[in-house]
Design an enzyme around this catalytic site. Structure first.
Site, PDB file in Angstrom:
ATOM      1  CB  CYS A  89      -2.565  -0.871 -10.968  1.00 18.80           C
ATOM      2  SG  CYS A  89      -3.146  -1.630  -9.432  1.00 18.80           S
ATOM      3  CB  CYS A 185     -10.915  -0.154 -10.535  1.00 21.68           C
ATOM      4  SG  CYS A 185      -9.268   0.378  -9.952  1.00 21.68           S
TER       5      CYS A 185
END
Length: 342
Positions: A89, A185
């Protein structure tokens, strides 16, 4: 007045980062990235931006995040590797998009709430560990573009987590009530394997004897070093020591067999000049470990061989090996192949 664009998650860290940047006299704008449906803390991010009187941009990146992070994450497990979504990410989503948006809003710098530092030595910007050893997040940042280092600010790098909480309480920042973000997440409270459809089962093999001692329900359920969920009665603890997709097999053995010295990394990324083809440094093969002494030998520009001075527990394909010289992050790569020696 210099302008900085800050990634704001709505959590306490990025919120205090916004406050600290503003206190330094910088013009601060925030950006909240929507990475998946029903993102946590978006309302807290808005409240904090209003509280600090800074503009907050909202960017919907769900399609890109799914393509670059979520899909490869699940596909990796199906292939018997253990991906690191935070590294991916930062490399493919967060920092490239911050750079792009900073240019749009004419910001001089980009910033995040990571516990890390950018330090200039001989006027060369270097990525360094944060001063709080329990919260240092430099491991997750080795994959960012080196050219970005001169444009990045990590406001929390010189602080401990305790001090950041103290500042949030003192200032009354709304995000002090936010939940801590989790490592993966997009899984929320789920385990990763609960989101993967059942795949074909196969043998669990004891490495030292070659005997089939059980059956697994899919190699995606396992990672190197794993002890739980094996479903095997044994007089001594067993650990996953190898996953072989070509055989659809999971190999287990004693804990000592999960300690290994040598492996190959690929997808190398360097954050400073490396002048030798072979050099000594400290290496981390997972976030929650101390860097250990190793020798790194470059195979080519994209591959390197790593040999620890002492065997380390469970180097795992798909995870990242990050190279350090003291506090300085030299670079790193993705573990590709383990030389298991048995």
């Amino acid at each position: 007045m210099e302008k900085v664009l800050l990634a704001m998650s709505g959590g306490i860290d990025s919120s205090v980062a916004a406050y600290l940047l503003r206190e330094k006299g910088m013009a601060v704008e925030g950006v909240f990235f929507i990475l998946f449906d029903e993102p946590a803390n978006i309302e807290l991010a808005k409240q904090t931006a209003n509280f600090l009187n800074i503009k907050l941009h909202i960017e919907d990146l769900r399609e890109k995040f799914k393509a670059d992070v979520i899909t490869p994450f699940f596909e990796g497990y199906k292939k018997g590797i253990t991906p690191n979504p935070c590294v991916i990410c930062n490399k493919k989503i967060k920092f490239p998009l911050l750079k792009f948006l900073a240019e749009k809003v004419k910001a001089n710098y980009i910033a995040t709430g990571h516990y890390a530092r950018i330090v200039r030595i001989n006027n060369i910007p270097l990525l360094m560990k944060g001063i709080d050893p329990k919260k240092d997040q430099s491991y997750f940042l080795y994959g960012i573009e080196r050219t970005l280092l001169s444009h990045i600010i990590f406001p929390l790098g010189e602080y401990t987590k305790y001090k950041i909480r103290e500042i949030a309480e003192k200032v009354g920042i709304p995000s002090k009530v936010a939940e801590e973000s989790t490592e993966v997440c997009f899984l929320r409270d789920k385990r990763y394997y609960e989101s993967i459809r059942p795949t074909k089962g196969g043998p669990i093999i004891e490495m030292s004897t070659g005997k089939i001692i059980g059956q697994h329900r899919g190699i995606h359920l396992y990672t190197i070093g794993q002890r739980k969920r094996l479903g095997i009665a044994s007089p001594h603890p067993l650990y996953v020591v190898k996953i072989e997709p070509s055989e659809n097999a999971v190999y287990v053995d004693s804990k000592e067999k999960a300690f290994m010295r040598e492996f190959v990394v690929n997808e190398l990324n360097w954050l400073c000049d490396i002048e030798k083809e072979e050099f000594s440094c400290q290496v981390k093969i997972r976030y929650a470990m101390n860097p250990e002494k190793a020798t790194v030998t470059l195979i080519n520009k994209d591959r390197a061989n790593v040999v620890f001075e002492k065997p380390q527990f469970a180097p795992t394909p798909g995870q990242s090996a990050v190279f350090y010289n003291g506090d300085i992050v030299l670079g790193g790569g993705v573990i590709k192949e383990i030389m298991q020696g048995f």
